[in-house]
Motif scaffolding. Structure first.
Motif, short mmCIF file in Angstrom:
data_model
loop_
_atom_site.label_atom_id
_atom_site.label_comp_id
_atom_site.label_asym_id
_atom_site.label_seq_id
_atom_site.Cartn_x
_atom_site.Cartn_y
_atom_site.Cartn_z
N SER A 74 -19.22 4.06 28.86
CA SER A 74 -20.49 3.53 29.33
C SER A 74 -21.64 4.19 28.57
O SER A 74 -21.44 5.17 27.85
CB SER A 74 -20.64 3.75 30.84
OG SER A 74 -20.74 5.12 31.15
N LEU A 75 -22.82 3.64 28.76
CA LEU A 75 -24.03 4.24 28.19
C LEU A 75 -25.14 4.10 29.20
O LEU A 75 -25.02 3.37 30.19
CB LEU A 75 -24.40 3.61 26.85
CG LEU A 75 -24.57 2.10 26.73
CD1 LEU A 75 -25.90 1.63 27.31
CD2 LEU A 75 -24.50 1.70 25.28
N VAL A 76 -26.22 4.84 28.99
CA VAL A 76 -27.38 4.78 29.86
C VAL A 76 -28.55 4.26 29.04
O VAL A 76 -28.77 4.71 27.91
CB VAL A 76 -27.71 6.17 30.46
CG1 VAL A 76 -29.05 6.16 31.18
CG2 VAL A 76 -26.60 6.62 31.40
N ILE A 77 -29.28 3.31 29.62
CA ILE A 77 -30.52 2.83 29.03
C ILE A 77 -31.63 3.27 29.98
O ILE A 77 -31.60 2.95 31.17
CB ILE A 77 -30.53 1.31 28.86
CG1 ILE A 77 -29.41 0.86 27.94
CG2 ILE A 77 -31.89 0.84 28.33
CD1 ILE A 77 -29.28 -0.63 27.83
N ALA A 78 -32.62 3.99 29.45
CA ALA A 78 -33.71 4.51 30.25
C ALA A 78 -35.04 4.13 29.60
O ALA A 78 -35.28 4.46 28.44
CB ALA A 78 -33.60 6.03 30.40
N THR A 79 -35.88 3.43 30.34
CA THR A 79 -37.19 3.02 29.83
C THR A 79 -38.26 3.93 30.43
O THR A 79 -38.32 4.11 31.64
CB THR A 79 -37.48 1.55 30.20
OG1 THR A 79 -36.44 0.73 29.66
CG2 THR A 79 -38.82 1.10 29.64
N ARG A 80 -39.10 4.49 29.55
CA ARG A 80 -40.16 5.40 29.95
C ARG A 80 -41.25 4.64 30.66
O ARG A 80 -41.74 3.63 30.19
CB ARG A 80 -40.73 6.08 28.69
CG ARG A 80 -41.78 7.15 28.96
CD ARG A 80 -41.12 8.44 29.35
NE ARG A 80 -41.97 9.58 29.12
CZ ARG A 80 -42.75 10.15 30.07
NH1 ARG A 80 -42.77 9.65 31.28
NH2 ARG A 80 -43.46 11.19 29.78
N ARG A 81 -41.61 5.10 31.87
CA ARG A 81 -42.70 4.47 32.62
C ARG A 81 -44.02 4.72 31.95
O ARG A 81 -44.24 5.67 31.28
CB ARG A 81 -42.75 5.02 34.05
CG ARG A 81 -41.53 4.65 34.86
CD ARG A 81 -41.70 5.22 36.27
NE ARG A 81 -40.50 5.13 37.03
CZ ARG A 81 -40.21 4.14 37.89
NH1 ARG A 81 -41.05 3.15 38.07
NH2 ARG A 81 -39.08 4.15 38.56
#
Length: 187
Positions: A180-187
């Protein structure tokens, strides 16, 4: 597999280098196609932290807009030199020999691809390198059916931190039955 098997020519060259160098941990095609799709939505500077044989950068380049720039850092000078040769004819990609922190001068980034565990643990530092709305893609997690995520009998604190940090909107995505991977979008 739900997408075409063919890979872009630049990705193929990076995969050839992977085979020559004995790399068995290159970016999976599924992850690469995701990187390409995300890169197509970005402008500005994209970064890969941990070049390896350049497969991730090649996937980013396959989707990036013509005016986007891709920077990547590889700790092994010999490997960085080999990857520089692959991208010699691509003006929009710069491969640096050195620690990932050498790329700070190019920040802020609209997308960061990280597949080095030690770098992923630097969440505060990475958050500061992302522009608002910037995306971090963190690769190579072992699938866990538990919360908090458990791997080898221990909590995966790096993954837990990225998925719960209030500076990001984040999601874990299954890439394969065992990855799996993580996608994180900066607020």
């Amino acid at each position: 597999m739900s997408s075409p098997f063919d890979v872009p020519e630049l990705v193929g060259r990076a995969l050839d280098l992977s085979r020559q160098r004995g790399f068995i941990t290159s970016t999976r095609n599924e992850t690469g196609r995701l990187l390409s799709a995300l890169a197509a939505s970005r402008t500005g500077t994209l970064a890969e932290l941990g070049t390896g044989t350049g497969v991730g950068s090649a996937w980013l380049a396959s989707g990036a807009a013509k005016d986007a720039r891709i920077v990547s850092a590889e700790l092994d000078p010999s490997l960085a030199e080999d990857v520089q040769k692959i991208f010699a004819d691509v003006d929009s990609i710069d491969i640096t020999s050195g620690d990932w922190r050498t790329l700070e001068q190019h920040a802020p980034f609209s997308l960061i691809f990280v597949d080095v565990r030690e770098v992923m643990a630097e969440i505060d530092h990475l958050a500061d390198l992302l522009e608002p709305g910037g995306i971090a893609v963190l690769d190579d997690f072992t699938v866990s059916a538990h919360w908090p995520p458990i791997v080898d009998g221990q909590v995966d604190s790096v993954r837990e931190q990225w998925l719960t940090d209030e500076r990001f909107v984040a999601v874990e995505m299954l890439i394969d039955a065992d990855a799996s991977l993580v996608i994180a979008t900066r607020r």
